[in-house]
Write a protein that holds these residues in place. Structure first.
Motif, short mmCIF file in Angstrom:
data_model
loop_
_atom_site.label_atom_id
_atom_site.label_comp_id
_atom_site.label_asym_id
_atom_site.label_seq_id
_atom_site.Cartn_x
_atom_site.Cartn_y
_atom_site.Cartn_z
N TYR A 27 0.82 -1.20 0.00
CA TYR A 27 0.00 0.00 0.00
C TYR A 27 0.86 1.26 0.00
CZ TYR A 27 -3.82 -3.10 1.22
OH TYR A 27 -4.74 -4.10 1.20
N GLU A 28 0.28 2.33 -0.51
CA GLU A 28 0.85 3.68 -0.48
C GLU A 28 2.30 3.72 -0.94
OE1 GLU A 28 -0.73 6.87 0.13
OE2 GLU A 28 -2.23 5.44 -0.49
N ARG A 45 -6.24 1.64 -6.97
CA ARG A 45 -6.75 2.43 -5.85
C ARG A 45 -7.59 1.53 -4.95
NH1 ARG A 45 -4.03 6.79 -4.71
NH2 ARG A 45 -3.64 8.06 -6.53
N TYR A 46 -7.56 1.83 -3.70
CA TYR A 46 -8.25 1.05 -2.69
C TYR A 46 -8.94 2.01 -1.74
CZ TYR A 46 -8.66 -1.91 1.49
OH TYR A 46 -9.12 -2.58 2.58
N TRP A 53 -8.71 7.14 0.01
CA TRP A 53 -8.22 6.41 -1.16
C TRP A 53 -6.74 6.13 -0.99
CZ3 TRP A 53 -10.97 4.87 -5.51
CH2 TRP A 53 -12.30 5.28 -5.52
N ALA A 55 -3.17 4.00 -2.58
CA ALA A 55 -2.54 3.25 -3.66
C ALA A 55 -2.36 1.82 -3.17
CB ALA A 55 -1.19 3.87 -4.02
N LYS A 56 -2.61 0.87 -4.07
CA LYS A 56 -2.53 -0.54 -3.71
C LYS A 56 -1.96 -1.32 -4.88
CE LYS A 56 -5.57 -4.34 -2.28
NZ LYS A 56 -6.96 -4.69 -1.96
#
Length: 95
Positions: A27-28, A45-46, A53, A55-56
């Protein structure tokens, strides 16, 4: 420490987590670093907590280079971030 707390101060590590669906995710900042280090990793996106929101990236842990692994367990990998060799050359070309 939560994933978000860990990622806020993350400057050079990649954290990869096993989740209940049987897959591994970063993530991120970890997801971004991983996308720079491994070809074929794409960011998605998650949504977390219905408002945030993130980043994934889904991770195939069998593709991880053993030289980058700092530690691992059944539920987590920690890697040292090293960019893909061709990334800096590609970046120079698009500037």
């Amino acid at each position: 420490m939560t994933i978000l707390e860990r990622e806020l101060s993350n400057s050079d590590l990649i954290y990869i987590y096993w989740e209940q669906d049987g897959k591994w995710y970063a993530y991120e900042q970890s997801a971004f670093y991983l996308s720079q280090m491994m070809l074929g990793v794409s960011l998605g996106r998650y949504v977390m907590e219905d408002t945030l929101w993130l980043a994934k990236a889904e991770v195939d842990v069998s593709r991880i280079s053993h030289e980058n692994i700092i530690s691992y367990s059944k539920t987590e990998y920690v890697l040292h971030y090293t960019p893909h060799n061709g990334f800096h050359e590609w970046l120079a070309e698009i500037k």
